[in-house]
Scaffold this motif. Structure first.
Motif, PDB file in Angstrom:
ATOM      1  N   PHE A 173       0.855  -1.186   0.000  1.00 18.44           N
ATOM      2  CA  PHE A 173       0.000   0.000   0.000  1.00 18.44           C
ATOM      3  C   PHE A 173       0.886   1.228   0.000  1.00 18.44           C
ATOM      4  N   TYR A 174       0.278   2.378  -0.160  1.00 18.31           N
ATOM      5  CA  TYR A 174       1.050   3.619  -0.149  1.00 18.31           C
ATOM      6  C   TYR A 174       0.426   4.603   0.824  1.00 18.31           C
ATOM      7  N   GLN A 175       1.216   5.539   1.295  1.00 16.86           N
ATOM      8  CA  GLN A 175       0.757   6.621   2.153  1.00 16.86           C
ATOM      9  C   GLN A 175       1.196   7.933   1.519  1.00 16.86           C
ATOM     10  N   LEU A 176       0.239   8.821   1.330  1.00 17.01           N
ATOM     11  CA  LEU A 176       0.573  10.134   0.782  1.00 17.01           C
ATOM     12  C   LEU A 176       1.200  10.972   1.890  1.00 17.01           C
ATOM     13  N   TYR A 177       2.284  11.652   1.559  1.00 19.89           N
ATOM     14  CA  TYR A 177       3.021  12.445   2.531  1.00 19.89           C
ATOM     15  C   TYR A 177       2.570  13.894   2.456  1.00 19.89           C
ATOM     16  N   ARG A 178       1.949  14.386   3.532  1.00 14.55           N
ATOM     17  CA  ARG A 178       1.492  15.769   3.655  1.00 14.55           C
ATOM     18  C   ARG A 178       0.643  16.209   2.471  1.00 14.55           C
ATOM     19  N   TRP A 179      -0.297  15.373   2.046  1.00 13.91           N
ATOM     20  CA  TRP A 179      -1.097  15.672   0.866  1.00 13.91           C
ATOM     21  C   TRP A 179      -1.907  16.945   1.023  1.00 13.91           C
ATOM     22  N   GLU A 180      -2.358  17.274   2.247  1.00 19.65           N
ATOM     23  CA  GLU A 180      -3.149  18.484   2.455  1.00 19.65           C
ATOM     24  C   GLU A 180      -2.338  19.728   2.108  1.00 19.65           C
ATOM     25  N   PHE A 181      -1.064  19.738   2.489  1.00 20.69           N
ATOM     26  CA  PHE A 181      -0.186  20.873   2.196  1.00 20.69           C
ATOM     27  C   PHE A 181      -0.027  21.076   0.694  1.00 20.69           C
ATOM     28  N   TRP A 182       0.295  20.010  -0.033  1.00 17.77           N
ATOM     29  CA  TRP A 182       0.550  20.114  -1.469  1.00 17.77           C
ATOM     30  C   TRP A 182      -0.710  20.482  -2.231  1.00 17.77           C
ATOM     31  N   LEU A 183      -1.844  19.915  -1.832  1.00 18.80           N
ATOM     32  CA  LEU A 183      -3.101  20.241  -2.497  1.00 18.80           C
ATOM     33  C   LEU A 183      -3.485  21.691  -2.235  1.00 18.80           C
ATOM     34  N   ARG A 184      -3.363  22.157  -1.008  1.00 18.06           N
ATOM     35  CA  ARG A 184      -3.691  23.532  -0.654  1.00 18.06           C
ATOM     36  C   ARG A 184      -2.799  24.516  -1.402  1.00 18.06           C
ATOM     37  N   GLU A 185      -1.520  24.191  -1.523  1.00 16.39           N
ATOM     38  CA  GLU A 185      -0.605  25.055  -2.252  1.00 16.39           C
ATOM     39  C   GLU A 185      -1.044  25.208  -3.715  1.00 16.39           C
ATOM     40  N   GLN A 186      -1.465  24.102  -4.336  1.00 15.00           N
ATOM     41  CA  GLN A 186      -1.915  24.165  -5.729  1.00 15.00           C
ATOM     42  C   GLN A 186      -3.205  24.972  -5.853  1.00 15.00           C
ATOM     43  N   VAL A 187      -4.120  24.820  -4.915  1.00 15.46           N
ATOM     44  CA  VAL A 187      -5.366  25.588  -4.944  1.00 15.46           C
ATOM     45  C   VAL A 187      -5.065  27.081  -4.818  1.00 15.46           C
TER      46      VAL A 187
END
Length: 72
Positions: free
Chosen positions: A31-45
């Motif tokens: 399986f995989y775990q996304l690392y700090r996905w909220e940060f990266w998504l928020r930055e793109q938004v």
């Protein structure tokens, strides 16, 4: 890295992912775990919001989470 768009037809957000495994019953479960996905998504938004404001010459607004609105 996993790359997914924040918006339909938008630029892809590159999110670091960690590949993990577990041993159980003689099998390996991957399986995989996304690392700090909220940060990266928020930055793109935020980048997309800024770009939309510049390209349209219109004011941009950010809202508040719905949970904060219930106290009004």
């Amino acid at each position: 890295m996993v790359a997914v768009p924040a918006f339909v037809d938008g630029e892809a957000v590159r999110i670091p992912a960690r590949l993990r495994y577990r041993l159980g019953g003689g099998d390996i479960k991957w399986f995989y775990q996304l690392y700090r996905w909220e940060f990266w998504l928020r930055e793109q938004v935020q980048n997309d919001l800024e770009r939309a404001g510049k390209e349209t010459a219109l004011p941009t607004f950010e809202g508040v989470p719905e949970a904060r609105l219930t106290g009004l």
